[in-house]
Design an enzyme around this catalytic site. Structure first.
Site, short mmCIF file in Angstrom:
data_model
loop_
_atom_site.label_atom_id
_atom_site.label_comp_id
_atom_site.label_asym_id
_atom_site.label_seq_id
_atom_site.Cartn_x
_atom_site.Cartn_y
_atom_site.Cartn_z
N ALA A 296 -46.34 -99.31 -69.44
CA ALA A 296 -45.37 -100.22 -68.83
C ALA A 296 -45.97 -101.05 -67.70
O ALA A 296 -45.38 -102.05 -67.28
CB ALA A 296 -44.19 -99.42 -68.30
N ARG B 285 -55.07 -105.45 -61.71
CA ARG B 285 -56.50 -105.62 -61.47
C ARG B 285 -57.22 -106.33 -62.62
O ARG B 285 -58.38 -106.74 -62.49
CB ARG B 285 -57.14 -104.23 -61.20
CG ARG B 285 -56.72 -103.65 -59.87
CD ARG B 285 -57.04 -102.16 -59.75
NE ARG B 285 -56.03 -101.32 -60.39
CZ ARG B 285 -56.05 -99.98 -60.38
NH1 ARG B 285 -57.03 -99.34 -59.79
NH2 ARG B 285 -55.09 -99.30 -60.99
N LYS C 36 -52.08 -105.31 -69.48
CA LYS C 36 -53.40 -104.67 -69.59
C LYS C 36 -53.61 -103.95 -70.92
O LYS C 36 -54.65 -104.10 -71.56
CB LYS C 36 -53.57 -103.67 -68.44
CG LYS C 36 -54.82 -102.83 -68.58
CD LYS C 36 -55.19 -102.09 -67.32
CE LYS C 36 -54.24 -100.97 -66.99
NZ LYS C 36 -54.74 -100.19 -65.83
N ASN D 129 -59.17 -86.83 -62.26
CA ASN D 129 -58.10 -86.73 -63.25
C ASN D 129 -58.27 -87.85 -64.27
O ASN D 129 -58.31 -89.02 -63.91
CB ASN D 129 -56.76 -86.87 -62.51
CG ASN D 129 -55.59 -87.08 -63.46
OD1 ASN D 129 -55.62 -86.63 -64.60
ND2 ASN D 129 -54.56 -87.75 -62.96
C1 UD1 Z 1 -53.87 -92.84 -62.88
C2 UD1 Z 1 -53.67 -91.48 -62.21
C3 UD1 Z 1 -55.02 -91.05 -61.62
C4 UD1 Z 1 -56.05 -90.98 -62.72
C5 UD1 Z 1 -56.15 -92.30 -63.48
C6 UD1 Z 1 -56.99 -92.12 -64.72
C7 UD1 Z 1 -51.39 -91.46 -61.32
C8 UD1 Z 1 -50.55 -91.57 -60.12
N1 UD1 Z 1 -52.70 -91.62 -61.16
O1 UD1 Z 1 -54.23 -93.77 -61.87
O2 UD1 Z 1 -54.88 -89.76 -61.00
O3 UD1 Z 1 -57.31 -90.65 -62.16
O4 UD1 Z 1 -54.85 -92.74 -63.92
O5 UD1 Z 1 -57.25 -93.32 -65.38
O6 UD1 Z 1 -50.86 -91.18 -62.39
N2 UD1 Z 1 -47.86 -97.16 -65.94
C9 UD1 Z 1 -46.56 -97.22 -66.37
N3 UD1 Z 1 -45.56 -97.37 -65.47
C10 UD1 Z 1 -45.79 -97.45 -64.14
C11 UD1 Z 1 -47.14 -97.38 -63.68
C12 UD1 Z 1 -48.15 -97.22 -64.61
O7 UD1 Z 1 -46.30 -97.15 -67.58
O8 UD1 Z 1 -44.81 -97.58 -63.39
C13 UD1 Z 1 -48.94 -97.00 -66.93
C14 UD1 Z 1 -49.95 -98.13 -66.90
O9 UD1 Z 1 -49.57 -99.15 -67.82
C15 UD1 Z 1 -51.23 -97.44 -67.33
C16 UD1 Z 1 -51.04 -96.01 -66.89
O10 UD1 Z 1 -49.66 -95.84 -66.62
O11 UD1 Z 1 -51.41 -97.48 -68.73
C17 UD1 Z 1 -51.86 -95.67 -65.64
O12 UD1 Z 1 -51.49 -96.51 -64.60
P1 UD1 Z 1 -52.53 -97.06 -63.54
O13 UD1 Z 1 -51.79 -97.89 -62.56
O14 UD1 Z 1 -53.69 -97.67 -64.21
O15 UD1 Z 1 -52.96 -95.67 -62.83
P2 UD1 Z 1 -54.29 -95.39 -62.04
O16 UD1 Z 1 -54.20 -95.99 -60.69
O17 UD1 Z 1 -55.47 -95.74 -62.85
CA CA Z 2 -55.76 -96.70 -64.75
#
Ligand code: UD1
Ligand code: CA
Length: 449
Positions: free
Chosen positions: A9, A14, A21, A170
């Site tokens: 979502a 970035r 993405k 993680n």
């Molecule tokens: C996340 C993890 C981090 C881990 C990393 C691995 C969390 C808080 N952190 O961080 O510990 O090391 O992934 O790659 O989970 N997304 C949603 N809805 C939201 C926010 C994000 O669906 O409200 C989805 C994004 O589209 C993405 C995934 O969740 O596919 C991860 O989100 P992202 O913001 O990239 O998390 P990281 O900061 O990378």
């Molecule tokens: Ca990520």
């Protein structure tokens, strides 16, 4: 049985892109689709994809998957908030749920299977993939006790300088017992640097939680920017090339070659530098492709050579030589033992066996029999400005240099076309056609002074 939920979502700020993405392509498929593919071996009972940013575009990109349940996360308030959206759908479920980030596209199917096996044999509340990275920057850090039980995960930006020294990260790949996760999920808070609901906060309240280190660090690369996407493509290509090298294919200067995973090669194929094989391309044994060629959705028989050429949606039978500098597109089929090249373009054209189209020609919407020789510079004029028309040449025809075949036109077998002819009408078999003005010579002639 496990259900799988993929978090897709987020916008992916970035990436600096208007495209969500997870829809950025990695080797011909979106990252999201690669994550879905990585679940194949696990055979999930249900597939959930959590969508939000550009939800319609994300849904449309998976229209060829018929078993996906899309779950809307209208506002993107964090990964924990994303998983909360599953609560009504999985109410009362005691199933295990695999939760994957949509931006971790290099996971191997076997790794996910191992994760689930570890989770189920140990009866864990949660099991997650971890790794020790030399450069853990950007990832959440996993803190375990002396028995390797996960105690908490802290996001990079929320870590103290001391916590940042922890190199265990993680991967964003988890297997949860839904009954246990479902109890904790509603109680997440957003007290962190991003003011988001983090899925990773559940680990302070869950036990037992086991961390499983992956052997191959590349598998768990999360893609947050285009540099990481480019690196992931390199890894993806390395896997494909390694497979073909071990299957008996020679790759000369592999770094300069790209091969889609959908391509099929045979033993004793040689791929020369700067060559790109795309889509549903099949290459027979003994072929030599390149240098400098691009072949897309095309089938090559045995011992075909292709040099500095571009082939799309075409078929080339055994022993044929293509190039240098040929362009075959739009359903071309070339029979066995032909020669095509030196600035030749063909579109929607069929050649029988042992034909030569060796220099400077355009053949469009043409059908040639066997052993036809197309002279240098022969052109089919197949387009009248409104419609395309066919040109047909029987067996053993020969066209002289610089002739134009004005379609629609049919030449029988054994027809010879004189050089420089413009053929506008059909020609019966066994004939010579001369369609040009006769040469006039005026002896002892000088320009008047
Ligand atoms: C996340 C993890 C981090 C881990 C990393 C691995 C969390 C808080 N952190 O961080 O510990 O090391 O992934 O790659 O989970 N997304 C949603 N809805 C939201 C926010 C994000 O669906 O409200 C989805 C994004 O589209 C993405 C995934 O969740 O596919 C991860 O989100 P992202 O913001 O990239 O998390 P990281 O900061 O990378
Ligand atoms: Ca990520």
């Amino acid at each position: 049985m496990v259900a799988v939920a993929i978090l897709a979502a987020g916008r992916g700020t970035r990436m600096k892109s208007s495209l969500p993405k997870v829809l950025h392509p990695l080797g011909g498929k979106s990252m999201l689709e690669r994550v879905l593919d990585s679940c194949a071996l696990v055979q999930p009972s249900r597939y959930f994809v959590i969508v939000g940013y550009e939800a319609e575009a994300v849904k449309a990109s998976l229209s060829h998957w018929d078993n996906i349940e899309f779950v809307l996360q209208a506002q993107q308030l964090g990964t924990g908030h994303a998983v909360q959206q599953l609560l009504p759908l999985l109410e009362g479920s005691e199933e295990d749920v695999l939760i994957l980030n949509g931006d971790v596209p290099l996971l191997r199917q076997e790794t996910l299977q191992e994760l689930i096996e570890t989770h189920q044999t140990n009866r864990n509340a949660a099991t997650l993939l971890t790794a020790k990275l030399d450069n853990p920057k950007g990832y959440g850090r996993v803190f375990c006790d002396e028995t390797n039980q996960v105690q908490k995960i802290i996001e990079d930006r929320d870590c103290t300088p001391e916590q940042k020294l922890n190199q265990r990260i993680n991967a964003g790949v988890y297997c949860f017992n839904w009954g246990k996760l479902g109890e904790i999920l509603p109680h997440l808070s957003a007290e962190n640097d991003q003011k988001e609901y983090y899925l990773t906060d559940v680990f302070t309240s869950l036990s037992p939680v086991m961390a499983m280190d992956v052997a191959d660090l590349e598998e768990i690369s999360g893609i947050n920017n285009r540099k990481q996407l480019a690196n992931a493509y390199t890894v993806f290509q390395q896997r494909i090339k390694e497979k073909w090298l071990l299957a008996g294919v020679t790759l000369i200067d592999p770094d300069s070659i790209t091969i889609d995973e959908t391509v099929e090669l045979s033993p004793d194929v040689t791929i020369e530098p700067q060559t790109h094989l795309r889509g549903k391309t099949v290459v027979g044994s003994g072929c030599r492709i390149g240098p400098g060629s691009m072949i897309e959705n095309s089938q090559l028989g045995e011992n075909v050579t292709v040099l500095y050429s571009v082939l799309t949606d075409s078929t080339v039978e055994a022993e044929t030589k293509v190039g240098p500098y040929a362009h075959l597109r739009g359903k071309v089929s070339v029979g066995a033992g032909c020669r095509v090249g030196n600035f030749v373009e063909m579109k929607n054209t069929q050649l029988g066996e042992k034909c030569n189209v060796a220099h400077l020609s355009y053949l469009g919407d043409a059908t040639l029999g066997n052993q036809v020789n197309i002279g240098a510079g022969t052109i089919t004029a197949n387009y009248d400005g409104m419609n395309k028309h066919p040109t047909v040449l029987g067996n053993n025809c020969k066209t002289g240099s610089n002739s134009v075949l004005v379609a629609p036109v049919t030449l029988g077998d054994d027809v010879t076309v004189a050089a420089g002819s413009v053929v506008t009408a059909d020609v019966e078999s066994d004939a010579l056609v001369i369609a040009r003005s006769r040469q006039v010579v005026k002896p002892h002639w000088h320009l008047k002074q």
